[in-house]
Design a protein around this motif. Sequence first.
Motif, PDB file in Angstrom:
ATOM      1  N   HIS A  89       0.944  -1.176  -0.038  1.00 18.30           N
ATOM      2  CA  HIS A  89       0.047  -0.185  -0.250  1.00 18.30           C
ATOM      3  C   HIS A  89       0.652   1.127   0.196  1.00 18.30           C
ATOM      4  O   HIS A  89       0.654   2.384  -0.879  1.00 18.30           O
ATOM      5  CB  HIS A  89      -0.844   0.004   1.132  1.00 18.30           C
ATOM      6  CG  HIS A  89      -1.550   1.503   1.447  1.00 18.30           C
ATOM      7  ND1 HIS A  89      -2.461   1.907   0.512  1.00 18.30           N
ATOM      8  CD2 HIS A  89      -1.573   2.140   2.361  1.00 18.30           C
ATOM      9  CE1 HIS A  89      -2.962   2.995   1.183  1.00 18.30           C
ATOM     10  NE2 HIS A  89      -2.452   3.259   2.118  1.00 18.30           N
ATOM     11  N   VAL A  90       2.019   1.401   0.426  1.00 15.54           N
ATOM     12  CA  VAL A  90       2.667   2.386   1.053  1.00 15.54           C
ATOM     13  C   VAL A  90       3.709   2.795  -0.302  1.00 15.54           C
ATOM     14  O   VAL A  90       3.994   3.702  -0.827  1.00 15.54           O
ATOM     15  CB  VAL A  90       3.597   2.391   2.209  1.00 15.54           C
ATOM     16  CG1 VAL A  90       4.618   3.477   2.339  1.00 15.54           C
ATOM     17  CG2 VAL A  90       2.779   2.380   3.412  1.00 15.54           C
ATOM     18  N   TRP A  91       4.234   1.478  -0.903  1.00 17.73           N
ATOM     19  CA  TRP A  91       5.371   1.564  -1.619  1.00 17.73           C
ATOM     20  C   TRP A  91       4.749   1.599  -3.146  1.00 17.73           C
ATOM     21  O   TRP A  91       5.356   2.280  -4.208  1.00 17.73           O
ATOM     22  CB  TRP A  91       6.232   0.451  -1.650  1.00 17.73           C
ATOM     23  CG  TRP A  91       7.304   0.505  -0.707  1.00 17.73           C
ATOM     24  CD1 TRP A  91       6.948   0.127   0.828  1.00 17.73           C
ATOM     25  CD2 TRP A  91       8.595   1.070  -0.670  1.00 17.73           C
ATOM     26  NE1 TRP A  91       8.250   0.580   1.473  1.00 17.73           N
ATOM     27  CE2 TRP A  91       9.126   1.268   0.669  1.00 17.73           C
ATOM     28  CE3 TRP A  91       9.407   1.761  -1.658  1.00 17.73           C
ATOM     29  CZ2 TRP A  91      10.420   1.782   0.920  1.00 17.73           C
ATOM     30  CZ3 TRP A  91      10.569   2.271  -1.539  1.00 17.73           C
ATOM     31  CH2 TRP A  91      11.163   2.026  -0.100  1.00 17.73           C
ATOM     32  N   VAL A 217       2.873   8.852   6.297  1.00 19.09           N
ATOM     33  CA  VAL A 217       3.933   7.784   6.391  1.00 19.09           C
ATOM     34  C   VAL A 217       5.311   8.478   6.196  1.00 19.09           C
ATOM     35  O   VAL A 217       5.659   9.072   5.263  1.00 19.09           O
ATOM     36  CB  VAL A 217       3.616   6.871   5.755  1.00 19.09           C
ATOM     37  CG1 VAL A 217       4.537   5.515   5.731  1.00 19.09           C
ATOM     38  CG2 VAL A 217       2.028   6.287   5.492  1.00 19.09           C
ATOM     39  N   SER A 218       6.183   8.327   7.449  1.00 12.72           N
ATOM     40  CA  SER A 218       7.363   9.060   7.425  1.00 12.72           C
ATOM     41  C   SER A 218       8.293   7.875   6.615  1.00 12.72           C
ATOM     42  O   SER A 218       8.087   6.760   6.434  1.00 12.72           O
ATOM     43  CB  SER A 218       7.914   9.001   8.629  1.00 12.72           C
ATOM     44  OG  SER A 218       8.046   7.655   9.328  1.00 12.72           O
ATOM     45  N   ARG A 219       9.287   8.302   6.084  1.00  9.92           N
ATOM     46  CA  ARG A 219      10.460   7.572   5.802  1.00  9.92           C
ATOM     47  C   ARG A 219      10.848   6.305   6.412  1.00  9.92           C
ATOM     48  O   ARG A 219      11.220   5.175   5.852  1.00  9.92           O
ATOM     49  CB  ARG A 219      11.686   8.388   5.227  1.00  9.92           C
ATOM     50  CG  ARG A 219      12.802   7.439   4.477  1.00  9.92           C
ATOM     51  CD  ARG A 219      13.923   8.262   3.822  1.00  9.92           C
ATOM     52  NE  ARG A 219      13.403   9.179   2.656  1.00  9.92           N
ATOM     53  CZ  ARG A 219      13.911  10.261   2.088  1.00  9.92           C
ATOM     54  NH1 ARG A 219      15.170  10.200   2.192  1.00  9.92           N
ATOM     55  NH2 ARG A 219      13.376  10.808   0.903  1.00  9.92           N
ATOM     56  N   GLY A 220      11.009   6.761   7.609  1.00  6.66           N
ATOM     57  CA  GLY A 220      11.427   5.434   8.554  1.00  6.66           C
ATOM     58  C   GLY A 220      10.426   4.242   8.626  1.00  6.66           C
ATOM     59  O   GLY A 220      10.840   3.178   8.647  1.00  6.66           O
ATOM     60  N   ARG A 224      10.791   0.305   7.657  1.00  7.70           N
ATOM     61  CA  ARG A 224      10.160  -0.550   8.701  1.00  7.70           C
ATOM     62  C   ARG A 224       9.392  -1.544   7.921  1.00  7.70           C
ATOM     63  O   ARG A 224       9.404  -2.847   8.172  1.00  7.70           O
ATOM     64  CB  ARG A 224       9.470   0.034   9.799  1.00  7.70           C
ATOM     65  CG  ARG A 224       9.311  -0.945  10.929  1.00  7.70           C
ATOM     66  CD  ARG A 224       8.343  -0.356  11.907  1.00  7.70           C
ATOM     67  NE  ARG A 224       7.144  -0.076  11.533  1.00  7.70           N
ATOM     68  CZ  ARG A 224       6.246  -1.240  11.312  1.00  7.70           C
ATOM     69  NH1 ARG A 224       6.719  -2.539  11.775  1.00  7.70           N
ATOM     70  NH2 ARG A 224       5.034  -1.144  10.989  1.00  7.70           N
ATOM     71  N   LEU A 225       8.229  -1.098   7.085  1.00  7.67           N
ATOM     72  CA  LEU A 225       7.314  -1.758   6.530  1.00  7.67           C
ATOM     73  C   LEU A 225       7.862  -2.555   5.519  1.00  7.67           C
ATOM     74  O   LEU A 225       7.430  -3.841   5.241  1.00  7.67           O
ATOM     75  CB  LEU A 225       6.305  -1.021   5.926  1.00  7.67           C
ATOM     76  CG  LEU A 225       5.206  -0.317   7.032  1.00  7.67           C
ATOM     77  CD1 LEU A 225       4.259   0.733   6.225  1.00  7.67           C
ATOM     78  CD2 LEU A 225       4.225  -1.379   7.538  1.00  7.67           C
ATOM     79  N   LEU A 226       8.806  -2.001   4.772  1.00  6.65           N
ATOM     80  CA  LEU A 226       9.523  -2.766   3.819  1.00  6.65           C
ATOM     81  C   LEU A 226      10.491  -4.175   4.554  1.00  6.65           C
ATOM     82  O   LEU A 226      10.249  -5.300   3.793  1.00  6.65           O
ATOM     83  CB  LEU A 226      10.637  -2.110   3.017  1.00  6.65           C
ATOM     84  CG  LEU A 226      11.444  -2.699   2.033  1.00  6.65           C
ATOM     85  CD1 LEU A 226      10.604  -3.109   0.834  1.00  6.65           C
ATOM     86  CD2 LEU A 226      12.595  -1.802   1.458  1.00  6.65           C
ATOM     87  N   LEU A 227      11.152  -3.854   5.463  1.00 10.94           N
ATOM     88  CA  LEU A 227      11.688  -5.028   6.161  1.00 10.94           C
ATOM     89  C   LEU A 227      10.654  -6.087   6.578  1.00 10.94           C
ATOM     90  O   LEU A 227      10.702  -7.300   6.565  1.00 10.94           O
ATOM     91  CB  LEU A 227      12.483  -4.559   7.441  1.00 10.94           C
ATOM     92  CG  LEU A 227      13.714  -3.774   7.026  1.00 10.94           C
ATOM     93  CD1 LEU A 227      14.619  -3.370   8.122  1.00 10.94           C
ATOM     94  CD2 LEU A 227      14.772  -4.471   6.163  1.00 10.94           C
ATOM     95  N   ALA A 228       9.435  -5.505   7.321  1.00 14.42           N
ATOM     96  CA  ALA A 228       8.554  -6.359   7.884  1.00 14.42           C
ATOM     97  C   ALA A 228       7.874  -7.321   6.767  1.00 14.42           C
ATOM     98  O   ALA A 228       7.461  -8.491   7.044  1.00 14.42           O
ATOM     99  CB  ALA A 228       7.536  -5.725   8.503  1.00 14.42           C
TER     100      ALA A 228
END
Length: 442
Positions: A89-91, A217-220, A224-228
Amino acid sequence: MPYEMIAALMFGSMLMMMLTGQRMFGVIGFVAVVSAIFLWGDRGGHDLAFAQTIKLMNWFPLLTLPMFIFMGYVLSESRLADDLYRMFHVWFGRVPGGLAIGTIMLMVLISAMNGLSVAGMAIGATIALPELLKRAYDKRMVTGVIQAGASLGILVPPSVVMVLYAMIARQPVGQLWLAGILPGLMLASLFMTYIWLRCRFNPALGPAISEDDLAQVSRGEKYRLLLAGLLPLGIFAVMMVPFVMGYTRLVESSVIGALAALAASIAKGRMTWAVLEVCTKRTLAISCMFLWIILAALAFGAVFDGLRAVDFVRALFMENLGLGRWEILILMQLSFIIMGTFLDDTAMLVIVAPLYVPIVRMLEFDLIWYGVLYTITCQIAYMTPPFGYNLFLMRAMAPKDVTLMDIYRSIIPFVGVMILGLALVMIFPQIALWLPDLVFNR
């Protein structure tokens, strides 16, 4: 009585018993054993069932079945797929139809976890569908996306359906799974291309995420979502890379996958006794169901071998009808699609494989390649009205404002894409065979 008539009576009896609502393995096994007793006496019928049981228990790769099913349930019940969808959703939110494209990617990864179409349908309908509808995606578009994506579960490894095909066709499961990777990724790419083109020319079907939502949604948080979100992909890599490199066998890799999923859910703090109980009970139920179906299929196939029904069907196609090898192959695929309107994939395979697999071998087609063709055809059958399996699963899980007619109409373009994918694999067999040839040097 001629053997051809006995074979026809077996098929007719089995179809009639299916209409009574009895369990599939019971119907198939009952018809097989009763037919064996009728043909070869009490001892022949008892020996048939016993011999197939011993054959099933001696098939070592079957141990992968409960391992992969358990891995899929751990990842789905511990809600690790939620992070994955949030990452998409974010990316991909800025892309036209980006959330629908992300849903296809989600389905590919869910398929790599579970190997069952129903798992993708359940996760897609509970996680993706509400989010897509909330963001004003067209309801026909999103129901088609979820059904098409979920159908990849029986093609992308570890496919449970391919385990059943491997047992009946006596082919290596590992080669079949590798053969399904490139066709599965190709179909997913075709789905995503279609979605992007539709939403590019008609943005109302899949509007991009608003800048206000992205700004929250912050860059951090994105990283974090990418890793999860990549955690399930990492579990799949930990499982498959040692197998492809030759360090482990298939059964060992399945155990690695199950343990990795369990460890990840514990590390994330999402594994409880209640979740573990659900996972183990459902794994036991699904595994037992497939074991009984495989046992019934072996018994049914053994009777057909004794009747030499394959010779009758081969003579019908090649001598009486005068069909060429490719015409016979296309006719067999069409029969799978027709049967798929009222039977599931395991039922189709159990009923027809004892006839079709020997014919494919006689026609000198590759049985690994044919297993991929069969699986893609099952995907099409899953979504073909009036009684496609996925159609009714979607109706049961979709909101009330999504009608059955909406669901029927939603799958038309995706069925067209899948037929294109089937044709490409038929025309270019190396799409399926390149990877197993590379790994196993067949």
